[in-house]
Design a protein around this motif. Sequence first.
Motif, PDB file in Angstrom:
ATOM      1  N   ILE A  91       0.726  -1.278  -0.288  1.00 13.49           N
ATOM      2  CA  ILE A  91      -0.312   0.359   0.361  1.00 13.49           C
ATOM      3  C   ILE A  91       1.283   0.991  -0.146  1.00 13.49           C
ATOM      4  O   ILE A  91       0.950   2.458  -0.548  1.00 13.49           O
ATOM      5  N   ALA A  92       1.941   1.511   1.006  1.00 15.00           N
ATOM      6  CA  ALA A  92       2.351   2.457   0.976  1.00 15.00           C
ATOM      7  C   ALA A  92       3.453   2.509  -0.775  1.00 15.00           C
ATOM      8  O   ALA A  92       3.537   3.342  -0.571  1.00 15.00           O
ATOM      9  N   GLN A  93       3.833   1.377  -1.210  1.00 11.58           N
ATOM     10  CA  GLN A  93       4.836   1.913  -2.884  1.00 11.58           C
ATOM     11  C   GLN A  93       3.557   1.941  -3.667  1.00 11.58           C
ATOM     12  O   GLN A  93       3.946   3.636  -4.907  1.00 11.58           O
ATOM     13  N   GLN A  94       1.518   2.349  -3.712  1.00 12.35           N
ATOM     14  CA  GLN A  94       1.417   1.958  -4.394  1.00 12.35           C
ATOM     15  C   GLN A  94       1.037   3.728  -4.070  1.00 12.35           C
ATOM     16  O   GLN A  94       0.374   4.404  -5.030  1.00 12.35           O
ATOM     17  N   ALA A  95      -0.082   3.751  -2.716  1.00  6.26           N
ATOM     18  CA  ALA A  95       0.058   5.314  -2.801  1.00  6.26           C
ATOM     19  C   ALA A  95      -0.163   5.804  -0.881  1.00  6.26           C
ATOM     20  O   ALA A  95      -0.448   5.401  -0.083  1.00  6.26           O
ATOM     21  N   PRO A  96       1.330   6.211  -1.039  1.00  7.16           N
ATOM     22  CA  PRO A  96       1.816   6.837   0.357  1.00  7.16           C
ATOM     23  C   PRO A  96       1.098   7.463   1.162  1.00  7.16           C
ATOM     24  O   PRO A  96       1.531   8.497   2.606  1.00  7.16           O
ATOM     25  N   THR A  97       0.239   7.857   1.080  1.00  8.02           N
ATOM     26  CA  THR A  97      -0.881   9.158   1.393  1.00  8.02           C
ATOM     27  C   THR A  97      -1.651   8.383   1.448  1.00  8.02           C
ATOM     28  O   THR A  97      -3.061   9.084   2.763  1.00  8.02           O
ATOM     29  N   THR A  98      -2.253   6.938   1.633  1.00  6.73           N
ATOM     30  CA  THR A  98      -3.419   5.806   2.115  1.00  6.73           C
ATOM     31  C   THR A  98      -3.317   6.710   4.346  1.00  6.73           C
ATOM     32  O   THR A  98      -1.943   6.611   4.639  1.00  6.73           O
ATOM     33  N   GLN A  99      -4.394   6.475   4.435  1.00  3.88           N
ATOM     34  CA  GLN A  99      -5.302   6.789   5.893  1.00  3.88           C
ATOM     35  C   GLN A  99      -5.337   5.616   6.305  1.00  3.88           C
ATOM     36  O   GLN A  99      -5.632   4.826   6.093  1.00  3.88           O
ATOM     37  N   VAL A 100      -4.566   5.840   7.406  1.00  4.40           N
ATOM     38  CA  VAL A 100      -4.451   4.156   8.262  1.00  4.40           C
ATOM     39  C   VAL A 100      -5.580   4.439   9.451  1.00  4.40           C
ATOM     40  O   VAL A 100      -5.400   5.311  10.408  1.00  4.40           O
ATOM     41  N   VAL A 101      -6.300   3.813   9.222  1.00  2.72           N
ATOM     42  CA  VAL A 101      -7.715   4.258  10.118  1.00  2.72           C
ATOM     43  C   VAL A 101      -7.438   2.909  11.385  1.00  2.72           C
ATOM     44  O   VAL A 101      -8.013   1.898  10.998  1.00  2.72           O
ATOM     45  N   LEU A 102      -7.354   2.156  12.539  1.00  2.00           N
ATOM     46  CA  LEU A 102      -6.981   2.032  13.529  1.00  2.00           C
ATOM     47  C   LEU A 102      -7.953   1.931  14.428  1.00  2.00           C
ATOM     48  O   LEU A 102      -8.467   2.971  14.784  1.00  2.00           O
ATOM     49  N   ARG A 103      -8.692   0.503  14.602  1.00  2.00           N
ATOM     50  CA  ARG A 103     -10.044   0.560  15.110  1.00  2.00           C
ATOM     51  C   ARG A 103      -9.385  -0.644  16.223  1.00  2.00           C
ATOM     52  O   ARG A 103      -8.861  -2.023  16.019  1.00  2.00           O
ATOM     53  N   GLY A 104      -9.231  -0.257  17.789  1.00  2.00           N
ATOM     54  CA  GLY A 104      -8.528  -1.279  18.146  1.00  2.00           C
ATOM     55  C   GLY A 104      -9.381  -1.466  19.686  1.00  2.00           C
ATOM     56  O   GLY A 104      -9.914   0.025  19.754  1.00  2.00           O
ATOM     57  N   ASP A 105      -9.844  -2.620  19.705  1.00  2.00           N
ATOM     58  CA  ASP A 105     -10.908  -2.658  21.229  1.00  2.00           C
ATOM     59  C   ASP A 105     -10.211  -2.221  22.613  1.00  2.00           C
ATOM     60  O   ASP A 105      -8.635  -1.861  22.173  1.00  2.00           O
ATOM     61  N   LYS A 106     -11.082  -1.886  23.265  1.00  2.00           N
ATOM     62  CA  LYS A 106     -10.600  -0.680  24.188  1.00  2.00           C
ATOM     63  C   LYS A 106      -9.755  -1.663  25.471  1.00  2.00           C
ATOM     64  O   LYS A 106      -9.154  -1.865  26.418  1.00  2.00           O
ATOM     65  N   GLY A 107     -10.036  -3.232  25.360  1.00  2.00           N
ATOM     66  CA  GLY A 107      -9.031  -3.931  25.984  1.00  2.00           C
ATOM     67  C   GLY A 107      -7.783  -4.456  25.305  1.00  2.00           C
ATOM     68  O   GLY A 107      -7.317  -5.176  26.149  1.00  2.00           O
ATOM     69  N   LEU A 108      -7.535  -3.567  24.372  1.00  2.00           N
ATOM     70  CA  LEU A 108      -6.193  -3.954  23.238  1.00  2.00           C
ATOM     71  C   LEU A 108      -5.624  -3.790  24.685  1.00  2.00           C
ATOM     72  O   LEU A 108      -5.257  -2.777  24.988  1.00  2.00           O
ATOM     73  N   GLU A 109      -3.787  -4.189  24.447  1.00  2.00           N
ATOM     74  CA  GLU A 109      -2.771  -4.214  24.795  1.00  2.00           C
ATOM     75  C   GLU A 109      -1.969  -3.314  24.302  1.00  2.00           C
ATOM     76  O   GLU A 109      -2.116  -3.168  22.650  1.00  2.00           O
ATOM     77  N   TYR A 110      -2.162  -1.988  25.013  1.00  2.00           N
ATOM     78  CA  TYR A 110      -1.300  -0.648  24.413  1.00  2.00           C
ATOM     79  C   TYR A 110      -0.089  -0.781  23.131  1.00  2.00           C
ATOM     80  O   TYR A 110       0.044  -0.523  22.356  1.00  2.00           O
ATOM     81  N   GLN A 111       0.123  -1.800  24.335  1.00  2.00           N
ATOM     82  CA  GLN A 111       2.145  -1.677  23.093  1.00  2.00           C
ATOM     83  C   GLN A 111       1.740  -2.997  21.807  1.00  2.00           C
ATOM     84  O   GLN A 111       2.360  -2.140  20.859  1.00  2.00           O
ATOM     85  N   ARG A 112       0.427  -2.906  22.059  1.00  2.00           N
ATOM     86  CA  ARG A 112       0.603  -3.587  20.648  1.00  2.00           C
ATOM     87  C   ARG A 112      -0.220  -3.061  19.174  1.00  2.00           C
ATOM     88  O   ARG A 112       0.159  -2.614  18.042  1.00  2.00           O
ATOM     89  N   LEU A 113      -0.853  -1.696  19.922  1.00  2.00           N
ATOM     90  CA  LEU A 113      -1.499  -0.962  18.923  1.00  2.00           C
ATOM     91  C   LEU A 113      -0.154   0.082  18.418  1.00  2.00           C
ATOM     92  O   LEU A 113      -0.167   0.120  17.393  1.00  2.00           O
ATOM     93  N   ILE A 114       0.393   0.483  19.829  1.00  2.00           N
ATOM     94  CA  ILE A 114       2.249   0.671  19.299  1.00  2.00           C
ATOM     95  C   ILE A 114       3.136   0.192  17.912  1.00  2.00           C
ATOM     96  O   ILE A 114       3.517   1.193  17.327  1.00  2.00           O
TER      97      ILE A 114
END
Length: 135
Positions: A91-114
């Motif tokens: 995706i970065a090679q095709q369109a580097p301006t693509t927006q990444v929408v992160l949907r993380g469960d509120k019980g998700l370990e914060y480090q996993r999101l990072i």
Amino acid sequence: MDFSHDRKRRPLILELTPLIDVVFLLLIFFMVSTTFVNEPSALEVDLPMSSAPDMIVEGEDIGITMTDDGRVFVDGEGVTMEQLRGELRRIAQQAPTTQVVLRGDKGLEYQRLIDVMTIAHELGLTNFSLATDEN
């Protein structure tokens, strides 16, 4: 015996009104019965709450969903971290301006999101949005 000598044949007229009625009824039926879902319904994620208005700009985006048990999905398809890296690289090679929408469960370990954000950033994707539920 010729019976057709005095009989006139009526011209064949095709009535379109009933056909049009049926087509419109089918159209209405499919419009009403179709559900318009933007995200996969099989992924149940309990998003954190926020009172901020939606700030996602319409355009090219990729949705990454992370469940509280550590599974990662890219646009509804389950992936490993290596598959995620490959998909984000493509995706970065095709369109580097693509927006990444992160949907993380509120019980998700914060480090996993990072970790996911770090992978995307290393590959050149720098536009991020965090999805939340409204209050």
